[in-house]
Design a protein around this motif. Sequence first.
Motif, PDB file in Angstrom:
ATOM      1  N   ASN A 270       0.854  -1.178   0.000  1.00  0.00           N
ATOM      2  CA  ASN A 270       0.000   0.000   0.000  1.00  0.00           C
ATOM      3  C   ASN A 270       0.894   1.232   0.000  1.00  0.00           C
ATOM      4  OD1 ASN A 270      -2.272   1.652   0.210  1.00  0.00           O
ATOM      5  ND2 ASN A 270      -2.101   1.698   2.433  1.00  0.00           N
ATOM      6  N   THR A 271       1.029   1.851  -1.161  1.00  0.00           N
ATOM      7  CA  THR A 271       1.962   2.975  -1.278  1.00  0.00           C
ATOM      8  C   THR A 271       1.279   4.331  -1.197  1.00  0.00           C
ATOM      9  OG1 THR A 271       1.766   2.862  -3.685  1.00  0.00           O
ATOM     10  CG2 THR A 271       3.563   1.619  -2.662  1.00  0.00           C
ATOM     11  N   THR A 272       0.003   4.372  -1.519  1.00  0.00           N
ATOM     12  CA  THR A 272      -0.707   5.650  -1.462  1.00  0.00           C
ATOM     13  C   THR A 272      -2.010   5.495  -0.692  1.00  0.00           C
ATOM     14  OG1 THR A 272      -1.823   5.219  -3.564  1.00  0.00           O
ATOM     15  CG2 THR A 272       0.265   6.405  -3.667  1.00  0.00           C
ATOM     16  N   LYS A 273      -2.335   6.486   0.074  1.00  0.00           N
ATOM     17  CA  LYS A 273      -3.594   6.482   0.812  1.00  0.00           C
ATOM     18  C   LYS A 273      -4.662   7.144  -0.046  1.00  0.00           C
ATOM     19  CE  LYS A 273      -5.765   7.986   5.118  1.00  0.00           C
ATOM     20  NZ  LYS A 273      -5.582   8.685   6.411  1.00  0.00           N
ATOM     21  N   PRO A 274      -5.772   6.432  -0.312  1.00  0.00           N
ATOM     22  CA  PRO A 274      -6.813   7.037  -1.152  1.00  0.00           C
ATOM     23  C   PRO A 274      -7.455   8.226  -0.450  1.00  0.00           C
ATOM     24  CG  PRO A 274      -7.596   4.995  -0.172  1.00  0.00           C
ATOM     25  CD  PRO A 274      -6.138   5.085   0.147  1.00  0.00           C
ATOM     26  N   SER A 275      -7.819   9.227  -1.246  1.00  0.00           N
ATOM     27  CA  SER A 275      -8.507  10.383  -0.676  1.00  0.00           C
ATOM     28  C   SER A 275      -9.971  10.035  -0.460  1.00  0.00           C
ATOM     29  CB  SER A 275      -8.377  11.588  -1.614  1.00  0.00           C
ATOM     30  OG  SER A 275      -8.969  11.303  -2.863  1.00  0.00           O
ATOM     31  N   PHE A 276     -10.573  10.649   0.533  1.00  0.00           N
ATOM     32  CA  PHE A 276     -11.962  10.370   0.856  1.00  0.00           C
ATOM     33  C   PHE A 276     -12.680  11.681   1.120  1.00  0.00           C
ATOM     34  CE2 PHE A 276     -15.127   9.519   4.321  1.00  0.00           C
ATOM     35  CZ  PHE A 276     -16.085   8.941   3.512  1.00  0.00           C
ATOM     36  N   ASP A 277     -13.803  11.863   0.450  1.00  0.00           N
ATOM     37  CA  ASP A 277     -14.617  13.067   0.599  1.00  0.00           C
ATOM     38  C   ASP A 277     -15.971  12.648   1.155  1.00  0.00           C
ATOM     39  OD1 ASP A 277     -16.289  15.280   0.278  1.00  0.00           O
ATOM     40  OD2 ASP A 277     -15.188  15.991  -1.475  1.00  0.00           O
ATOM     41  N   PHE A 278     -16.199  12.935   2.420  1.00  0.00           N
ATOM     42  CA  PHE A 278     -17.421  12.513   3.088  1.00  0.00           C
ATOM     43  C   PHE A 278     -18.654  13.138   2.445  1.00  0.00           C
ATOM     44  CE2 PHE A 278     -20.633  13.078   6.486  1.00  0.00           C
ATOM     45  CZ  PHE A 278     -20.826  11.749   6.837  1.00  0.00           C
ATOM     46  N   GLN A 279     -18.582  14.418   2.119  1.00  0.00           N
ATOM     47  CA  GLN A 279     -19.728  15.093   1.508  1.00  0.00           C
ATOM     48  C   GLN A 279     -20.104  14.455   0.171  1.00  0.00           C
ATOM     49  OE1 GLN A 279     -19.073  19.320   1.227  1.00  0.00           O
ATOM     50  NE2 GLN A 279     -19.519  19.675   3.386  1.00  0.00           N
ATOM     51  N   THR A 280     -19.106  14.077  -0.605  1.00  0.00           N
ATOM     52  CA  THR A 280     -19.380  13.418  -1.874  1.00  0.00           C
ATOM     53  C   THR A 280     -20.036  12.063  -1.654  1.00  0.00           C
ATOM     54  OG1 THR A 280     -17.532  14.551  -2.949  1.00  0.00           O
ATOM     55  CG2 THR A 280     -18.338  12.550  -4.002  1.00  0.00           C
ATOM     56  N   ALA A 281     -19.602  11.351  -0.613  1.00  0.00           N
ATOM     57  CA  ALA A 281     -20.217  10.057  -0.290  1.00  0.00           C
ATOM     58  C   ALA A 281     -21.694  10.227   0.037  1.00  0.00           C
ATOM     59  CB  ALA A 281     -19.487   9.408   0.882  1.00  0.00           C
ATOM     60  N   ILE A 282     -22.024  11.266   0.795  1.00  0.00           N
ATOM     61  CA  ILE A 282     -23.424  11.522   1.146  1.00  0.00           C
ATOM     62  C   ILE A 282     -24.221  11.909  -0.097  1.00  0.00           C
ATOM     63  CG2 ILE A 282     -24.976  12.984   2.482  1.00  0.00           C
ATOM     64  CD1 ILE A 282     -23.448  10.932   4.154  1.00  0.00           C
ATOM     65  N   LYS A 283     -23.646  12.737  -0.944  1.00  0.00           N
ATOM     66  CA  LYS A 283     -24.346  13.134  -2.178  1.00  0.00           C
ATOM     67  C   LYS A 283     -24.553  11.935  -3.099  1.00  0.00           C
ATOM     68  CE  LYS A 283     -22.639  17.911  -2.182  1.00  0.00           C
ATOM     69  NZ  LYS A 283     -21.741  18.899  -2.858  1.00  0.00           N
ATOM     70  N   GLU A 284     -23.543  11.080  -3.190  1.00  0.00           N
ATOM     71  CA  GLU A 284     -23.650   9.882  -4.021  1.00  0.00           C
ATOM     72  C   GLU A 284     -24.736   8.961  -3.480  1.00  0.00           C
ATOM     73  OE1 GLU A 284     -20.526   6.737  -6.091  1.00  0.00           O
ATOM     74  OE2 GLU A 284     -20.083   7.549  -4.105  1.00  0.00           O
ATOM     75  N   LYS A 285     -24.805   8.865  -2.160  1.00  0.00           N
ATOM     76  CA  LYS A 285     -25.866   8.079  -1.527  1.00  0.00           C
ATOM     77  C   LYS A 285     -27.235   8.642  -1.851  1.00  0.00           C
ATOM     78  CE  LYS A 285     -27.175   9.350   2.281  1.00  0.00           C
ATOM     79  NZ  LYS A 285     -28.247  10.237   2.810  1.00  0.00           N
ATOM     80  N   ASP A 286     -27.365   9.960  -1.794  1.00  0.00           N
ATOM     81  CA  ASP A 286     -28.655  10.603  -2.084  1.00  0.00           C
ATOM     82  C   ASP A 286     -29.095  10.346  -3.524  1.00  0.00           C
ATOM     83  OD1 ASP A 286     -28.787  11.568   0.490  1.00  0.00           O
ATOM     84  OD2 ASP A 286     -27.968  13.542  -0.017  1.00  0.00           O
ATOM     85  N   LEU A 287     -28.156  10.394  -4.456  1.00  0.00           N
ATOM     86  CA  LEU A 287     -28.482  10.129  -5.852  1.00  0.00           C
ATOM     87  C   LEU A 287     -28.943   8.690  -6.040  1.00  0.00           C
ATOM     88  CD1 LEU A 287     -25.564  12.012  -7.676  1.00  0.00           C
ATOM     89  CD2 LEU A 287     -27.979  12.647  -7.668  1.00  0.00           C
ATOM     90  N   MET A 288     -28.271   7.747  -5.369  1.00  0.00           N
ATOM     91  CA  MET A 288     -28.662   6.349  -5.447  1.00  0.00           C
ATOM     92  C   MET A 288     -30.066   6.147  -4.896  1.00  0.00           C
ATOM     93  SD  MET A 288     -29.162   3.396  -3.541  1.00  0.00           S
ATOM     94  CE  MET A 288     -28.405   3.894  -1.985  1.00  0.00           C
ATOM     95  N   VAL A 289     -30.365   6.794  -3.767  1.00  0.00           N
ATOM     96  CA  VAL A 289     -31.688   6.678  -3.150  1.00  0.00           C
ATOM     97  C   VAL A 289     -32.759   7.218  -4.085  1.00  0.00           C
ATOM     98  CG1 VAL A 289     -33.146   7.595  -1.303  1.00  0.00           C
ATOM     99  CG2 VAL A 289     -30.889   6.654  -0.760  1.00  0.00           C
ATOM    100  N   ALA A 290     -32.511   8.383  -4.667  1.00  0.00           N
ATOM    101  CA  ALA A 290     -33.494   8.977  -5.574  1.00  0.00           C
ATOM    102  C   ALA A 290     -33.756   8.069  -6.776  1.00  0.00           C
ATOM    103  CB  ALA A 290     -33.010  10.350  -6.037  1.00  0.00           C
ATOM    104  N   LYS A 291     -32.701   7.483  -7.315  1.00  0.00           N
ATOM    105  CA  LYS A 291     -32.851   6.577  -8.455  1.00  0.00           C
ATOM    106  C   LYS A 291     -33.632   5.327  -8.059  1.00  0.00           C
ATOM    107  CE  LYS A 291     -30.150   4.034 -11.898  1.00  0.00           C
ATOM    108  NZ  LYS A 291     -28.770   3.712 -12.388  1.00  0.00           N
TER     109      LYS A 291
END
Length: 473
Positions: A72-93
């Motif tokens: 594991n050479t790089t730590k992936p970036s994580f955007d909590f707000q994007t995760a919530i928005k992505e969840k909302d889009l999935m729910v709406a669909k």
Amino acid sequence: MKYDLIVVGGGSAAFAAATKAADLKKTVLMVNSGLPLGGTCVNVGCMPSKHLLTIGDELFYGQRPRFKALRNTTKPSFDFQTAIKEKDLMVAKARKQNYSKVLKSLKSVTLLEERARLAGSNQVEVVGQVEVVGQIYEADKILIAVGASTKPLPIPGLDTVQWLNNITAMQLHSLPSSMVIIGGGPLGLEFAQMFAHFGSKVTVLEAMAQILPRHEPEIAAELQSCLEGEGISIHTAVRVEKLAERNSKKVITFQEGGSTQEVESDEILLATGIKPNTVGLELEKAGVRVDKNGFIQVNQFYQTDNPNIFAAGDCIGKMPLETVAAREGALAAENALTIPVRTLNYDHVPSAVFTNPQVASVGMTEAEEMRRFNACLCRTIYMNVVPRALAINETRGAFKMAIHPHNYKVLGVHIVAPDAADQIHEATLAVRFGLTVDDIIDTVHVFPTFSEGIKRVAQAFTRDVSKMSCCVE
């Protein structure tokens, strides 16, 4: 207009009831006054939580490879707000595809997005969000499927300290650095691992002697070991005494082992049970009885004390699962509109906890078998005797099986393992159709798979599975 059936609610039980009624060529009025169409599962339960759990798994385990060959050479970036928005889009669909479109295809079903209350034995009054006299609708039968929501506890300070539930926790705008979860049941543990994988420091407080109090002790202990190995702090047999705020932090005071302890956190999530969403329905006007906790009382056919009114789903408090709610809703509608003879055997219903590893269970526990038969036959094996686990270096987990002490039929299977929720269906069929432990042993399984664990635990009734080659049938 008079309908054949009025359904009060808009979630899994209500939709299943409306669909069954439409199949029976009946007219239906559905009045949904709670969550958006689809209810808990699609909006604030199963779908969004599993979406976020999977994001957390990808983030957490991607940084911790199981094999030495991987670096594991790089730590992936994580955007909590994007995760919530992505969840909302999935729910709406999902809401549009699985509920709105489906409802439009049910030509005999009419939807009203308003509040409802009972006005009589066969009547429902539909009113707007502002309290006014509403329109009265009549039906031959009424089905109540209003679901349930988080039950607050009588903890001093709960009314002054802001806390989260399953809905608001998935609406946060920023990731809390720390979170205390009160309740170590399925919901609490899923959220505990979700936020721990996102990067929050998580503490779980459970009043009972083990997490997952309704599950087998061996299964609960194995899962607790897994979660603690990922840095989640778990305290069992505790009593939460009070909540307070200090220096912009929430402070939870609790008793554990005779000593008083405190823990500070940014957020508190309450996951200690549910209450039915029956306030305001005026059930008493129609002679519908509830228990001391407000859950609607029904007979085995989902019929209330009023023979024209049925109820299903979480508001009757039997088994708060989406699948159960849907099954109850369909059965209740069929019973209401035909002859009330359809029932559900809850011993045959599987359940799952979508932590990683997952927990899945069907049928009796050892304690329940002892209660019913005053004897039991049980075996427990751990993942290190399952070849698939050794092959992929994933040895977290256990399998437990309970069989009838006299005829050796499989009565219960309990699993903590990767993809346990998918594995449990073989066990469900065994329990439902009365297969014996020999039926499981004599069934050839694909090698190597995690589902071989079910066969291995069955073999444990006849041999020492720690001394078996991979090819022993």
